[in-house]
Design a protein around this motif. Structure first.
Motif, PDB file in Angstrom:
ATOM      1  N   CYS A   1      -1.984  -9.626   5.895  1.00 48.96           N
ATOM      2  CA  CYS A   1      -1.758  -8.273   5.375  1.00 48.96           C
ATOM      3  C   CYS A   1      -1.408  -7.327   6.515  1.00 48.96           C
ATOM      4  O   CYS A   1      -0.447  -6.563   6.430  1.00 48.96           O
ATOM      5  N   ARG A   2      -2.151  -7.402   7.587  1.00 47.28           N
ATOM      6  CA  ARG A   2      -1.920  -6.498   8.722  1.00 47.28           C
ATOM      7  C   ARG A   2      -0.528  -6.706   9.314  1.00 47.28           C
ATOM      8  O   ARG A   2       0.192  -5.751   9.590  1.00 47.28           O
ATOM      9  N   VAL A   3      -0.110  -7.965   9.470  1.00 43.44           N
ATOM     10  CA  VAL A   3       1.210  -8.265  10.032  1.00 43.44           C
ATOM     11  C   VAL A   3       2.311  -7.711   9.134  1.00 43.44           C
ATOM     12  O   VAL A   3       3.250  -7.060   9.603  1.00 43.44           O
ATOM     13  N   VAL A   4       2.216  -7.968   7.846  1.00 44.86           N
ATOM     14  CA  VAL A   4       3.249  -7.522   6.913  1.00 44.86           C
ATOM     15  C   VAL A   4       3.282  -5.995   6.839  1.00 44.86           C
ATOM     16  O   VAL A   4       4.359  -5.386   6.861  1.00 44.86           O
ATOM     17  N   LEU A   5       2.114  -5.355   6.762  1.00 45.28           N
ATOM     18  CA  LEU A   5       2.085  -3.896   6.697  1.00 45.28           C
ATOM     19  C   LEU A   5       2.619  -3.277   7.986  1.00 45.28           C
ATOM     20  O   LEU A   5       3.365  -2.295   7.934  1.00 45.28           O
TER      21      LEU A   5
ATOM     22  N   ALA B   1       7.480  -6.713  -1.535  1.00 48.88           N
ATOM     23  CA  ALA B   1       6.715  -7.531  -2.482  1.00 48.88           C
ATOM     24  C   ALA B   1       5.768  -8.450  -1.717  1.00 48.88           C
ATOM     25  O   ALA B   1       4.658  -8.729  -2.175  1.00 48.88           O
ATOM     26  N   GLU B   2       6.193  -8.898  -0.532  1.00 50.45           N
ATOM     27  CA  GLU B   2       5.340  -9.742   0.292  1.00 50.45           C
ATOM     28  C   GLU B   2       4.072  -8.991   0.702  1.00 50.45           C
ATOM     29  O   GLU B   2       2.974  -9.539   0.672  1.00 50.45           O
ATOM     30  N   ALA B   3       4.219  -7.714   1.065  1.00 54.86           N
ATOM     31  CA  ALA B   3       3.055  -6.910   1.445  1.00 54.86           C
ATOM     32  C   ALA B   3       2.116  -6.737   0.253  1.00 54.86           C
ATOM     33  O   ALA B   3       0.896  -6.815   0.403  1.00 54.86           O
ATOM     34  N   GLN B   4       2.676  -6.514  -0.909  1.00 60.77           N
ATOM     35  CA  GLN B   4       1.837  -6.366  -2.096  1.00 60.77           C
ATOM     36  C   GLN B   4       1.060  -7.646  -2.349  1.00 60.77           C
ATOM     37  O   GLN B   4      -0.129  -7.612  -2.652  1.00 60.77           O
ATOM     38  N   GLN B   5       1.722  -8.780  -2.203  1.00 62.70           N
ATOM     39  CA  GLN B   5       1.062 -10.063  -2.430  1.00 62.70           C
ATOM     40  C   GLN B   5      -0.006 -10.329  -1.371  1.00 62.70           C
ATOM     41  O   GLN B   5      -1.117 -10.751  -1.681  1.00 62.70           O
ATOM     42  N   MET B   6       0.309 -10.069  -0.119  1.00 60.87           N
ATOM     43  CA  MET B   6      -0.604 -10.370   0.984  1.00 60.87           C
ATOM     44  C   MET B   6      -1.816  -9.433   1.016  1.00 60.87           C
ATOM     45  O   MET B   6      -2.859  -9.798   1.553  1.00 60.87           O
ATOM     46  N   CYS B   7      -1.689  -8.222   0.478  1.00 63.31           N
ATOM     47  CA  CYS B   7      -2.736  -7.220   0.644  1.00 63.31           C
ATOM     48  C   CYS B   7      -3.585  -6.953  -0.593  1.00 63.31           C
ATOM     49  O   CYS B   7      -4.568  -6.220  -0.507  1.00 63.31           O
ATOM     50  N   SER B   8      -3.227  -7.517  -1.712  1.00 65.78           N
ATOM     51  CA  SER B   8      -4.001  -7.248  -2.929  1.00 65.78           C
ATOM     52  C   SER B   8      -5.462  -7.656  -2.780  1.00 65.78           C
ATOM     53  O   SER B   8      -6.373  -6.923  -3.162  1.00 65.78           O
TER      54      SER B   8
ATOM     55  N   ASN C   1      -9.467   1.168   7.000  1.00 61.74           N
ATOM     56  CA  ASN C   1     -10.042  -0.152   7.250  1.00 61.74           C
ATOM     57  C   ASN C   1      -9.017  -1.148   7.788  1.00 61.74           C
ATOM     58  O   ASN C   1      -9.192  -2.359   7.654  1.00 61.74           O
ATOM     59  N   ARG C   2      -7.978  -0.646   8.436  1.00 63.96           N
ATOM     60  CA  ARG C   2      -6.905  -1.504   8.933  1.00 63.96           C
ATOM     61  C   ARG C   2      -7.442  -2.656   9.783  1.00 63.96           C
ATOM     62  O   ARG C   2      -6.975  -3.783   9.689  1.00 63.96           O
ATOM     63  N   SER C   3      -8.435  -2.389  10.602  1.00 64.07           N
ATOM     64  CA  SER C   3      -8.973  -3.433  11.484  1.00 64.07           C
ATOM     65  C   SER C   3      -9.645  -4.565  10.703  1.00 64.07           C
ATOM     66  O   SER C   3      -9.814  -5.663  11.233  1.00 64.07           O
ATOM     67  N   GLN C   4     -10.010  -4.321   9.459  1.00 64.04           N
ATOM     68  CA  GLN C   4     -10.678  -5.336   8.650  1.00 64.04           C
ATOM     69  C   GLN C   4      -9.720  -6.059   7.705  1.00 64.04           C
ATOM     70  O   GLN C   4     -10.130  -6.944   6.965  1.00 64.04           O
TER      71      GLN C   4
ATOM     72  N   LEU D   1      -2.927  -2.987 -11.531  1.00 61.16           N
ATOM     73  CA  LEU D   1      -1.847  -2.015 -11.397  1.00 61.16           C
ATOM     74  C   LEU D   1      -2.166  -0.978 -10.332  1.00 61.16           C
ATOM     75  O   LEU D   1      -1.292  -0.584  -9.554  1.00 61.16           O
ATOM     76  N   ALA D   2      -3.393  -0.534 -10.276  1.00 62.40           N
ATOM     77  CA  ALA D   2      -3.769   0.461  -9.265  1.00 62.40           C
ATOM     78  C   ALA D   2      -3.642  -0.106  -7.861  1.00 62.40           C
ATOM     79  O   ALA D   2      -3.154   0.573  -6.952  1.00 62.40           O
ATOM     80  N   VAL D   3      -4.045  -1.347  -7.682  1.00 60.23           N
ATOM     81  CA  VAL D   3      -3.935  -1.966  -6.367  1.00 60.23           C
ATOM     82  C   VAL D   3      -2.473  -2.150  -5.984  1.00 60.23           C
ATOM     83  O   VAL D   3      -2.073  -1.831  -4.862  1.00 60.23           O
ATOM     84  N   ALA D   4      -1.672  -2.623  -6.910  1.00 62.49           N
ATOM     85  CA  ALA D   4      -0.247  -2.805  -6.609  1.00 62.49           C
ATOM     86  C   ALA D   4       0.407  -1.479  -6.254  1.00 62.49           C
ATOM     87  O   ALA D   4       1.189  -1.389  -5.310  1.00 62.49           O
ATOM     88  N   ALA D   5       0.067  -0.448  -6.990  1.00 63.12           N
ATOM     89  CA  ALA D   5       0.648   0.859  -6.704  1.00 63.12           C
ATOM     90  C   ALA D   5       0.133   1.421  -5.386  1.00 63.12           C
ATOM     91  O   ALA D   5       0.881   2.056  -4.636  1.00 63.12           O
ATOM     92  N   SER D   6      -1.122   1.179  -5.085  1.00 69.16           N
ATOM     93  CA  SER D   6      -1.667   1.716  -3.831  1.00 69.16           C
ATOM     94  C   SER D   6      -1.043   1.057  -2.620  1.00 69.16           C
ATOM     95  O   SER D   6      -0.829   1.704  -1.592  1.00 69.16           O
ATOM     96  N   VAL D   7      -0.725  -0.195  -2.712  1.00 69.58           N
ATOM     97  CA  VAL D   7      -0.083  -0.876  -1.598  1.00 69.58           C
ATOM     98  C   VAL D   7       1.338  -0.358  -1.418  1.00 69.58           C
ATOM     99  O   VAL D   7       1.887  -0.409  -0.322  1.00 69.58           O
ATOM    100  N   ALA D   8       1.909   0.183  -2.468  1.00 67.22           N
ATOM    101  CA  ALA D   8       3.270   0.717  -2.393  1.00 67.22           C
ATOM    102  C   ALA D   8       3.316   2.098  -1.749  1.00 67.22           C
ATOM    103  O   ALA D   8       4.377   2.642  -1.519  1.00 67.22           O
ATOM    104  N   VAL D   9       2.173   2.645  -1.434  1.00 65.29           N
ATOM    105  CA  VAL D   9       2.121   3.990  -0.857  1.00 65.29           C
ATOM    106  C   VAL D   9       1.373   3.923   0.467  1.00 65.29           C
ATOM    107  O   VAL D   9       0.269   3.419   0.525  1.00 65.29           O
ATOM    108  N   LEU D  10       1.957   4.447   1.528  1.00 66.77           N
ATOM    109  CA  LEU D  10       1.297   4.396   2.828  1.00 66.77           C
ATOM    110  C   LEU D  10       0.226   5.460   2.949  1.00 66.77           C
ATOM    111  O   LEU D  10      -0.856   5.222   3.441  1.00 66.77           O
ATOM    112  N   SER D  11       0.515   6.672   2.550  1.00 64.84           N
ATOM    113  CA  SER D  11      -0.457   7.750   2.632  1.00 64.84           C
ATOM    114  C   SER D  11      -0.274   8.666   1.435  1.00 64.84           C
ATOM    115  O   SER D  11       0.778   8.665   0.816  1.00 64.84           O
ATOM    116  N   PRO D  12      -1.266   9.492   1.138  1.00 69.78           N
ATOM    117  CA  PRO D  12      -1.131  10.401   0.002  1.00 69.78           C
ATOM    118  C   PRO D  12       0.018  11.390   0.181  1.00 69.78           C
ATOM    119  O   PRO D  12       0.600  11.845  -0.786  1.00 69.78           O
TER     120      PRO D  12
END
Length: 96
Positions: A79-83, A40-47, A71-74, A21-32
């Motif tokens: 994930c990078r394409v979708v984000l 949903a694709e970004a959440q799936q690709m970046c978990s 860590n965007r470069s990593q 849940l924390a990972v899914a929620a974190s992907v839903a937020v770009l910055s604090p």
């Protein structure tokens, strides 16, 4: 002894659910500072990337998000394409 194993299994399952849940929620937020709902694709690709790169920050959602940006470069290419695509759409919407 069986009760101990069952309790440990339950605690492990609860911990895993919390991490997911924390990972899914974190992907839903770009910055604090700004809320941004990724697709949903970004959440799936970046978990997987969130677990791999930012597991030490779990369950602190703003820290996970900052870690992903840092860590965007990593990030994996998917994930990078979708984000990047979702971020570009957010910027276009903000400019309107």
């Amino acid at each position: 002894m069986i009760a101990i194993f069952r309790r440990q299994d339950l605690e492990r399952a609860v911990r895993r659910a919390g991490v997911a849940l924390a990972v899914a929620a974190s992907v839903a937020v770009l910055s604090p500072a700004a809320s941004f709902a990724f697709s949903a694709e970004a959440q799936q690709m970046c978990s997987g990337d969130a677990f791999r790169l930012c597991s030490a920050e779990i369950p602190n959602i703003p820290r996970i998000t900052a870690c992903m940006v840092k860590n965007r470069s990593q990030l994996s290419s998917g994930c990078r394409v979708v984000l990047d695509r979702d971020l570009a759409a957010q910027r276009r919407a903000a400019a309107e």
